[in-house]
Motif scaffolding. Sequence first.
Motif, PDB file in Angstrom:
ATOM      1  N   CYS A  28       0.852  -1.287  -0.009  1.00  0.00           N
ATOM      2  CA  CYS A  28       0.031   0.081   0.144  1.00  0.00           C
ATOM      3  C   CYS A  28       0.919   0.951  -0.024  1.00  0.00           C
ATOM      4  O   CYS A  28       2.139   1.026   0.130  1.00  0.00           O
ATOM      5  N   GLY A  30       1.294   3.349   2.161  1.00  0.00           N
ATOM      6  CA  GLY A  30       2.056   3.627   3.694  1.00  0.00           C
ATOM      7  C   GLY A  30       3.219   2.711   3.651  1.00  0.00           C
ATOM      8  O   GLY A  30       4.346   3.197   4.430  1.00  0.00           O
ATOM      9  N   VAL A  31       3.309   1.683   3.289  1.00  0.00           N
ATOM     10  CA  VAL A  31       4.259   0.520   3.234  1.00  0.00           C
ATOM     11  C   VAL A  31       5.262   0.872   2.279  1.00  0.00           C
ATOM     12  O   VAL A  31       6.587   1.150   2.415  1.00  0.00           O
ATOM     13  N   CYS A 112       2.616   5.487   9.075  1.00  0.00           N
ATOM     14  CA  CYS A 112       1.493   5.720   7.992  1.00  0.00           C
ATOM     15  C   CYS A 112       0.808   7.137   8.049  1.00  0.00           C
ATOM     16  O   CYS A 112       0.159   7.009   9.137  1.00  0.00           O
ATOM     17  N   LEU A 114      -2.172   7.654   7.522  1.00  0.00           N
ATOM     18  CA  LEU A 114      -3.389   7.207   7.839  1.00  0.00           C
ATOM     19  C   LEU A 114      -3.630   7.001   9.273  1.00  0.00           C
ATOM     20  O   LEU A 114      -4.697   6.915   9.942  1.00  0.00           O
ATOM     21  N   VAL A 115      -2.554   6.276   9.899  1.00  0.00           N
ATOM     22  CA  VAL A 115      -2.490   5.998  11.533  1.00  0.00           C
ATOM     23  C   VAL A 115      -2.305   7.398  12.014  1.00  0.00           C
ATOM     24  O   VAL A 115      -2.711   7.661  13.046  1.00  0.00           O
ATOM     25  N   THR A 181      -6.603   0.654  11.791  1.00  0.00           N
ATOM     26  CA  THR A 181      -6.692   0.856  10.401  1.00  0.00           C
ATOM     27  C   THR A 181      -6.851  -0.613   9.591  1.00  0.00           C
ATOM     28  O   THR A 181      -7.246  -0.515   8.411  1.00  0.00           O
ATOM     29  N   CYS A 211      -8.124   1.520   6.851  1.00  0.00           N
ATOM     30  CA  CYS A 211      -7.700   2.278   5.563  1.00  0.00           C
ATOM     31  C   CYS A 211      -8.289   1.797   4.478  1.00  0.00           C
ATOM     32  O   CYS A 211      -8.639   0.690   4.253  1.00  0.00           O
ATOM     33  N   TYR A 212      -7.959   2.780   3.245  1.00  0.00           N
ATOM     34  CA  TYR A 212      -8.597   2.185   1.902  1.00  0.00           C
ATOM     35  C   TYR A 212      -7.759   0.943   1.416  1.00  0.00           C
ATOM     36  O   TYR A 212      -8.504   0.106   0.742  1.00  0.00           O
ATOM     37  N   THR A 214      -6.631  -1.768   3.315  1.00  0.00           N
ATOM     38  CA  THR A 214      -7.181  -2.872   3.904  1.00  0.00           C
ATOM     39  C   THR A 214      -8.798  -3.009   3.433  1.00  0.00           C
ATOM     40  O   THR A 214      -8.941  -4.404   3.031  1.00  0.00           O
ATOM     41  N   ALA A 282      -0.700  -6.239   2.717  1.00  0.00           N
ATOM     42  CA  ALA A 282      -0.098  -4.760   2.463  1.00  0.00           C
ATOM     43  C   ALA A 282       1.237  -4.430   2.684  1.00  0.00           C
ATOM     44  O   ALA A 282       2.004  -3.760   2.149  1.00  0.00           O
TER      45      ALA A 282
HETATM   46 FE1  F3S Z   1      -1.333   2.959   5.949  1.00  0.00          FE
HETATM   47 FE2  F3S Z   1      -3.266   1.006   5.640  1.00  0.00          FE
HETATM   48 FE3  F3S Z   1      -1.090   0.698   4.423  1.00  0.00          FE
HETATM   49  S1  F3S Z   1      -2.712   2.385   7.371  1.00  0.00           S
HETATM   50  S2  F3S Z   1       0.637   1.512   5.947  1.00  0.00           S
HETATM   51  S3  F3S Z   1      -2.250   2.465   4.144  1.00  0.00           S
HETATM   52  S4  F3S Z   1      -2.213  -0.647   5.335  1.00  0.00           S
END
Ligand code: F3S
Length: 324
Positions: A28, A30-31, A112, A114-115, A181, A211-212, A214, A282
């Motif tokens: 994702c 965030g990763v 992330c 979103l966190v 999330t 999150c989107y 997930t 993710a």
């Molecule tokens: Fe962030 Fe969701 Fe990925 S919270 S790290 S976008 S799994």
Amino acid sequence: MNAPLQSPSDAQTRPALTLLIAAPRGFCAGVDRAIEIVERAIERYGAPVYVRHEIVHNRYVVEGLEAKGAIFVEELDEVPDGAPVVFSAHGVPKSVPAEAERRELDYLDATCPLVSKVHRQAERQIEKGRHIIFVGHAGHPEVIGTMGQVAKGEMTLVETVEDVANLPFDEGTPLGFLTQTTLSVDDTAEIIAALEQRFPQIVGPKAEDICYATSNRQAAVKQIAPEADLVLVIGAPNSSNSLRLVEVAQRCGTDARLIQRGREIDPTWLEGVETIGLTAGASAPEALVREVVDMLAKWRTIEERTIVSTVEKMVFKLPRQLVD
Ligand code: F3S
Ligand code: 2E6
């Protein structure tokens, strides 16, 4: 049912295996961002760069970064004075950056965005005088990080609908809720419905904080699992979002297994199987998806189909310190 597979040379003589590969799957935004933060930090500061907790829950990713000069630790007291340190994508309690500042460590936060958004919502709920009910899995680093945004006693964790029934608050208590999330979309909807029924005054985000990535990966699994005899989810046992994908497939009535690497596949799993659904959590890189496909191709002729349920375009900015 097919006889047990003897050797890779049997591949051509076995019935074809249809592989339904879910999209979206794997990394994702965030990763991607968290891994890039560690890589850029190594370029900028030189090795070693310390990382507090696995940057994302995947051994392959962690080992790849170790090879480039990252050292993974669980707590800041394992980081020597003066060394740069990155906080993992799952987020940290407020005490962690506070400690890094006290020790004058150079730190980068790969939480992330979103966190981080949930962290800010927690602060706002407290400012408004509400006690927070947090829906999440006890002991998970994201839960520890989010609960650590507020003072002890200001947030209560619930994991199940039963936990909601056991909450000790009176009907009129000012309450808010937030969620981890990477939860199950379906389980969380039930828990939120139970919260709203028991505490009609409770205030929450417009959509829950799942999150989107997930929710998209769960929806993609729902599309392939009913067509498959077996679903393989590539991910780690400590990866919450990956575990949820296995549950989603199982709830579709399909046998499903979590695997970390291609070599974990037991060829007896393929007996009588015509269609396999394949996805990745993710934090699982696409290289591992290819590894799994290649492993299956040793035993069977593969017909690969990608089933696209949605296209993701999310990209997150890097922290200011790393942008030239
Ligand atoms: Fe962030 Fe969701 Fe990925 S919270 S790290 S976008 S799994
Ligand atoms: C940060 C927040 C959410 O166990 P979990 O699913 O939370 O974490 P990973 O590392 O498996 O997945 C990415 C991620 C990071 N998800």
